[in-house]
Design a protein around this motif. Sequence first.
Motif, PDB file in Angstrom:
ATOM      1  N   SER A 141       0.838  -1.194   0.000  1.00 45.73           N
ATOM      2  CA  SER A 141       0.000   0.000   0.000  1.00 45.73           C
ATOM      3  C   SER A 141       0.874   1.245   0.000  1.00 45.73           C
ATOM      4  O   SER A 141       1.942   1.261   0.625  1.00 45.73           O
ATOM      5  N   LYS A 142       0.416   2.283  -0.704  1.00 43.78           N
ATOM      6  CA  LYS A 142       1.152   3.549  -0.754  1.00 43.78           C
ATOM      7  C   LYS A 142       0.743   4.487   0.370  1.00 43.78           C
ATOM      8  O   LYS A 142       1.139   5.652   0.402  1.00 43.78           O
ATOM      9  N   GLU A 143      -0.112   3.965   1.269  1.00 41.64           N
ATOM     10  CA  GLU A 143      -0.506   4.661   2.482  1.00 41.64           C
ATOM     11  C   GLU A 143      -0.707   3.595   3.550  1.00 41.64           C
ATOM     12  O   GLU A 143      -0.499   2.416   3.291  1.00 41.64           O
ATOM     13  N   LYS A 144      -1.084   3.992   4.724  1.00 41.23           N
ATOM     14  CA  LYS A 144      -1.369   2.991   5.751  1.00 41.23           C
ATOM     15  C   LYS A 144      -2.525   2.120   5.261  1.00 41.23           C
ATOM     16  O   LYS A 144      -3.572   2.612   4.857  1.00 41.23           O
ATOM     17  N   LEU A 145      -2.325   0.803   5.264  1.00 45.72           N
ATOM     18  CA  LEU A 145      -3.306  -0.122   4.715  1.00 45.72           C
ATOM     19  C   LEU A 145      -4.651   0.034   5.425  1.00 45.72           C
ATOM     20  O   LEU A 145      -4.741  -0.113   6.639  1.00 45.72           O
ATOM     21  N   ARG A 146      -5.684   0.390   4.633  1.00 44.90           N
ATOM     22  CA  ARG A 146      -7.013   0.598   5.220  1.00 44.90           C
ATOM     23  C   ARG A 146      -7.998  -0.495   4.828  1.00 44.90           C
ATOM     24  O   ARG A 146      -9.204  -0.327   4.964  1.00 44.90           O
ATOM     25  N   PHE A 147      -7.467  -1.623   4.321  1.00 45.80           N
ATOM     26  CA  PHE A 147      -8.321  -2.746   3.951  1.00 45.80           C
ATOM     27  C   PHE A 147      -7.932  -3.974   4.775  1.00 45.80           C
ATOM     28  O   PHE A 147      -6.749  -4.206   5.036  1.00 45.80           O
ATOM     29  N   ASN A 148      -8.914  -4.718   5.163  1.00 45.11           N
ATOM     30  CA  ASN A 148      -8.681  -5.927   5.926  1.00 45.11           C
ATOM     31  C   ASN A 148      -7.937  -6.951   5.062  1.00 45.11           C
ATOM     32  O   ASN A 148      -8.351  -7.255   3.947  1.00 45.11           O
ATOM     33  N   SER A 149      -6.842  -7.481   5.568  1.00 47.16           N
ATOM     34  CA  SER A 149      -6.014  -8.408   4.793  1.00 47.16           C
ATOM     35  C   SER A 149      -6.780  -9.665   4.420  1.00 47.16           C
ATOM     36  O   SER A 149      -6.661 -10.182   3.301  1.00 47.16           O
ATOM     37  N   LYS A 150      -7.594 -10.173   5.335  1.00 48.08           N
ATOM     38  CA  LYS A 150      -8.366 -11.390   5.045  1.00 48.08           C
ATOM     39  C   LYS A 150      -9.367 -11.144   3.922  1.00 48.08           C
ATOM     40  O   LYS A 150      -9.561 -11.992   3.056  1.00 48.08           O
ATOM     41  N   MET A 151     -10.006  -9.969   3.930  1.00 49.81           N
ATOM     42  CA  MET A 151     -10.948  -9.632   2.866  1.00 49.81           C
ATOM     43  C   MET A 151     -10.245  -9.624   1.509  1.00 49.81           C
ATOM     44  O   MET A 151     -10.754 -10.167   0.521  1.00 49.81           O
ATOM     45  N   LEU A 152      -9.059  -9.023   1.465  1.00 47.05           N
ATOM     46  CA  LEU A 152      -8.332  -8.938   0.199  1.00 47.05           C
ATOM     47  C   LEU A 152      -7.943 -10.322  -0.311  1.00 47.05           C
ATOM     48  O   LEU A 152      -8.146 -10.646  -1.487  1.00 47.05           O
ATOM     49  N   THR A 153      -7.400 -11.138   0.558  1.00 48.71           N
ATOM     50  CA  THR A 153      -6.923 -12.453   0.112  1.00 48.71           C
ATOM     51  C   THR A 153      -8.075 -13.412  -0.181  1.00 48.71           C
ATOM     52  O   THR A 153      -7.965 -14.266  -1.062  1.00 48.71           O
ATOM     53  N   ASP A 154      -9.200 -13.262   0.532  1.00 52.97           N
ATOM     54  CA  ASP A 154     -10.345 -14.119   0.247  1.00 52.97           C
ATOM     55  C   ASP A 154     -10.932 -13.834  -1.130  1.00 52.97           C
ATOM     56  O   ASP A 154     -11.570 -14.704  -1.739  1.00 52.97           O
ATOM     57  N   ALA A 155     -10.734 -12.609  -1.615  1.00 52.61           N
ATOM     58  CA  ALA A 155     -11.274 -12.248  -2.927  1.00 52.61           C
ATOM     59  C   ALA A 155     -10.370 -12.709  -4.069  1.00 52.61           C
ATOM     60  O   ALA A 155     -10.756 -12.606  -5.237  1.00 52.61           O
ATOM     61  N   VAL A 156      -9.195 -13.217  -3.754  1.00 49.16           N
ATOM     62  CA  VAL A 156      -8.237 -13.631  -4.777  1.00 49.16           C
ATOM     63  C   VAL A 156      -8.217 -15.154  -4.858  1.00 49.16           C
ATOM     64  O   VAL A 156      -7.919 -15.836  -3.870  1.00 49.16           O
ATOM     65  N   PHE A 157      -8.550 -15.699  -6.029  1.00 50.87           N
ATOM     66  CA  PHE A 157      -8.571 -17.149  -6.223  1.00 50.87           C
ATOM     67  C   PHE A 157      -7.207 -17.682  -6.677  1.00 50.87           C
ATOM     68  O   PHE A 157      -7.004 -18.890  -6.747  1.00 50.87           O
ATOM     69  N   ILE A 158      -6.288 -16.792  -7.002  1.00 49.43           N
ATOM     70  CA  ILE A 158      -4.929 -17.190  -7.369  1.00 49.43           C
ATOM     71  C   ILE A 158      -4.149 -17.374  -6.074  1.00 49.43           C
ATOM     72  O   ILE A 158      -3.846 -16.403  -5.371  1.00 49.43           O
ATOM     73  N   LYS A 159      -3.853 -18.616  -5.739  1.00 47.67           N
ATOM     74  CA  LYS A 159      -3.225 -18.925  -4.456  1.00 47.67           C
ATOM     75  C   LYS A 159      -1.714 -19.139  -4.623  1.00 47.67           C
ATOM     76  O   LYS A 159      -1.281 -19.780  -5.592  1.00 47.67           O
ATOM     77  N   PRO A 160      -0.896 -18.630  -3.689  1.00 51.49           N
ATOM     78  CA  PRO A 160       0.552 -18.891  -3.747  1.00 51.49           C
ATOM     79  C   PRO A 160       0.846 -20.378  -3.569  1.00 51.49           C
ATOM     80  O   PRO A 160       0.116 -21.109  -2.899  1.00 51.49           O
ATOM     81  N   LYS A 161       1.928 -20.803  -4.225  1.00 52.51           N
ATOM     82  CA  LYS A 161       2.419 -22.185  -4.116  1.00 52.51           C
ATOM     83  C   LYS A 161       1.386 -23.207  -4.631  1.00 52.51           C
ATOM     84  O   LYS A 161       1.315 -24.326  -4.135  1.00 52.51           O
ATOM     85  N   THR A 162       0.584 -22.802  -5.607  1.00 57.63           N
ATOM     86  CA  THR A 162      -0.396 -23.722  -6.200  1.00 57.63           C
ATOM     87  C   THR A 162      -0.216 -23.750  -7.712  1.00 57.63           C
ATOM     88  O   THR A 162       0.451 -22.904  -8.310  1.00 57.63           O
ATOM     89  N   LEU A 163      -0.830 -24.740  -8.344  1.00 56.33           N
ATOM     90  CA  LEU A 163      -0.756 -24.913  -9.782  1.00 56.33           C
ATOM     91  C   LEU A 163      -1.414 -23.731 -10.499  1.00 56.33           C
ATOM     92  O   LEU A 163      -2.435 -23.213 -10.038  1.00 56.33           O
ATOM     93  N   PHE A 164      -0.841 -23.310 -11.599  1.00 58.23           N
ATOM     94  CA  PHE A 164      -1.452 -22.259 -12.409  1.00 58.23           C
ATOM     95  C   PHE A 164      -2.778 -22.755 -12.984  1.00 58.23           C
ATOM     96  O   PHE A 164      -2.859 -23.824 -13.583  1.00 58.23           O
ATOM     97  N   ARG A 165      -3.822 -21.987 -12.791  1.00 59.65           N
ATOM     98  CA  ARG A 165      -5.134 -22.278 -13.377  1.00 59.65           C
ATOM     99  C   ARG A 165      -5.660 -20.991 -14.004  1.00 59.65           C
ATOM    100  O   ARG A 165      -5.874 -19.999 -13.312  1.00 59.65           O
ATOM    101  N   ASP A 166      -5.896 -21.057 -15.298  1.00 57.39           N
ATOM    102  CA  ASP A 166      -6.284 -19.861 -16.036  1.00 57.39           C
ATOM    103  C   ASP A 166      -7.613 -19.289 -15.541  1.00 57.39           C
ATOM    104  O   ASP A 166      -7.817 -18.078 -15.528  1.00 57.39           O
ATOM    105  N   LYS A 167      -8.549 -20.146 -15.126  1.00 54.44           N
ATOM    106  CA  LYS A 167      -9.871 -19.677 -14.709  1.00 54.44           C
ATOM    107  C   LYS A 167      -9.808 -18.829 -13.451  1.00 54.44           C
ATOM    108  O   LYS A 167     -10.706 -18.023 -13.182  1.00 54.44           O
ATOM    109  N   ASN A 168      -8.733 -18.989 -12.646  1.00 53.61           N
ATOM    110  CA  ASN A 168      -8.652 -18.223 -11.404  1.00 53.61           C
ATOM    111  C   ASN A 168      -8.506 -16.725 -11.651  1.00 53.61           C
ATOM    112  O   ASN A 168      -8.872 -15.912 -10.807  1.00 53.61           O
ATOM    113  N   LYS A 169      -7.999 -16.360 -12.813  1.00 54.26           N
ATOM    114  CA  LYS A 169      -7.852 -14.944 -13.136  1.00 54.26           C
ATOM    115  C   LYS A 169      -9.219 -14.290 -13.316  1.00 54.26           C
ATOM    116  O   LYS A 169      -9.490 -13.220 -12.755  1.00 54.26           O
ATOM    117  N   SER A 170     -10.098 -14.917 -14.099  1.00 59.16           N
ATOM    118  CA  SER A 170     -11.430 -14.344 -14.320  1.00 59.16           C
ATOM    119  C   SER A 170     -12.269 -14.390 -13.050  1.00 59.16           C
ATOM    120  O   SER A 170     -13.047 -13.461 -12.768  1.00 59.16           O
TER     121      SER A 170
END
Length: 826
Positions: free
Chosen positions: A316-345
């Motif tokens: 963040s370019k300022e003090k992070l004002r978003f809940n970290s869990k909310m941000l990561t729950d919205a992302v289907f691209i998971k670290p250390k996992t197989l690439f899946r094209d559908k996770n982007k959409s």
Amino acid sequence: MKIQDSKILFIILIFGFLTSCNSIKRVPKNAHLLTKTTIKVNDKNEESEAVTNLIHQKPNSSIPYINFKTRLYLYNWARPNLDSILKARVKNNPKRTARQTRFLSKKQFNQGQRMKLGFNKWLKETGEAPVIVNDSLSKKTAKRLEDYYWNNGWLDVKTDFETIRNDNQRASVTYKVITGEPYIIDSLSTNIETPVIDSLYQNSLSESLIKPNKQYKTNDGLAERDRITDMLRNSGVYHFSQDNILFKMDSIGKTKKINIELYISEKPIRKEDTTLYEPFKIYKVKDVNIYTNNAFEDKDIPIKDTTFYNGYNIYSKEKLRFNSKMLTDAVFIKPKTLFRDKNKSLTSRRISNLKTFKYPKIEYVENTADTTLTANIYLTPLKRFSLGFSAEASQSNIQTIGFSLNPSLLMRNVFKGAETLELSGIASIGASKDGSNERDQFFDINEIGANLRLTIPRLFSPFNTEKIIPSSMFPSTRISLATTSQTNVGLDKQTATGTFNYRWFPNNKVSNRLDVFNVQFVKNLNTGNYFNVYENSFNSLNTIAINSGYINSGETLALPNQANLFIADATSGNVSGITTTDLQTVKAINERKERLTEENLILATNFSYTKDRRDNLFDNDFSIFRLRLELAGNVLAATSNMLGLQKNNNDKYELFNVAFSQYVKTELDYVKYWDLGAKNVIAIRSFFGIAIPYGNSTNIPFAKSFFGGGANDNRAWSAYNLGPGSTQSVNEFNEANMKIALSAENRFNLFGALNGALFVDAGNIWNVLDDVDDDASTFNAISSIKDIAVGSGFGLRYDFNFFILRGDIGFKTYDPAYNEGNRWFK
């Protein structure tokens, strides 16, 4: 004189239109108007839309059923080169022009010339030029038919066409198709150069769309190519594309069988003028970086806050004002996992649904050293606060003029979890003449209310619901509270509502909604004004009072006391001159009065399921199924003793001095559209609903009951004017607790954006399993089906692209309010 002139003008217009109905009026000499096209496949007529749509040239469009070529006749009515004709008239007839300009003025004369040109232009644009037979287009059609049947497995197909030109400048074209025997797939072999790709393909072979002993179809190969590409790109093969797939086909002698070979090349690497190949590799996502400030104006601001959460890097370019869990729950691209094209959409859609960020930018960066990917997700926050304001002026049959204001305030990311809080209000005033108000105040209608709504982009629950409803179903929670207070020419009322509901989408076609609780409280403040509002009921009551000798002829029951006293005397048997029929009417009026003036307390739980197969707004071949189940009052009934609730004189438990409602209600709704081509659509709808009171209730609250008639129901009756059953509609609002509705409609194009429709509606409402004992309005057995009302008619629809203007005229084809021998329209 004016009437005579109007008749003459009307006759001229009719004559002009009839003369334009000469369909070959604009057909050049030695040319022929195409009037009919026929496709014969193996000497049998073929009329399926998939085949007839292949024809390059079709006859001019016409209105279905009557074959009237409206657009062609409109085009013929237009005059070619009207601009030159009008200029020539002015030039060749200067005296006539001078007289007209003296009579009309030059400005009016020029305006008249422009109007003629404009109308002529409209005729040309709205109309349709005659379709002239063109042999070259017929040849293209024959080739297109050949390609169609070849691609569907008839590899020996032969096509030809025959044109018959008549002496009356009309012609027809017949296309002849000889298909031969279809080719069958004998075997499917593979040549896959990358072993890991071969292994993945073999594991998914059962899902292949190309199978032995199946008729060959080119589209199956295209669909199989898409399936393989999706399967591989969602299995870690980052660089794979459709270009790497090739199907080779080889027929087996004269056996009408085909061998198909699937060839998948290695990964091509282009270097200058040469192309090298190497095996495809499986990629994993190594790191996922989330950048929360990607606005253009912030591009030069350095990163100030870095957070590592659950394997994700959040910057963040300022003090992070978003809940970290909310941000990561919205992302289907998971670290250390197989690439899946559908996770982007999925990620893009999920982040957009948060309504906190603009559409995200997602990119992958390849780490060539270790065959991994780094996913970078760039987010641009929306403004935290949004202020809305709208104003409206309105007029109706009970309101001379009305004004309303609707302010709203939207707050995003309220609790740092992308929650959205919306506060809206309504304030309105209006002017009407209230018959019971002697002072006749000008602004005697007012309403004020507020609505607070919180939307949470997940299931707000003390339990872990991820395994049952994962984030890929885009769950959300909505909590709302609302209250309104109305003072009007009606009963005046206060309402309070509260809801807590969940929504989720198992797939693109299905949506679910669960109202954990839905509370509604309605309090009427001016019940004494009832008969001033429902005048039809009062007029019937007053007539019965006169006929029974309760009041003298010419007198009127005083409101509200004398009217209420007459009802009490009549129902208790104290009016001797009243007939049995009139007594039944008084009881019905009283029952309705009690229904519409009663206070309601509803605590309900309901579930809604919708399956919508529509692909987009322009899809005319789809179905929609809706199911709704509602249970009310059970919680209050089960806890009535615990809460210390007392029963009233009607043996019903009360809370806040109001008897709460208890019932079960279900609705089934099915809609189906068929696209017949050429803007010709058939649509049907079927609906069944029933609400059964029990326990603390003997009837259904007015707001939860069903009604018949109206623009979206049986169009031959106005809203609330149909039923119940075979009763005659003497009340302003007729309702019941069971409903059947059926509808069929054929929509077709007339010309341009104007469409026509023919429709038949059927249905009615009935009372069932409640406290109504009128046989005419009750559904007693299957024989009550005879009381289903039927309306039929026609309508027009004008398509403005962004909305459709609709007008329908319905006729009461079968009216159950009449005696059984006189119900059909004559």
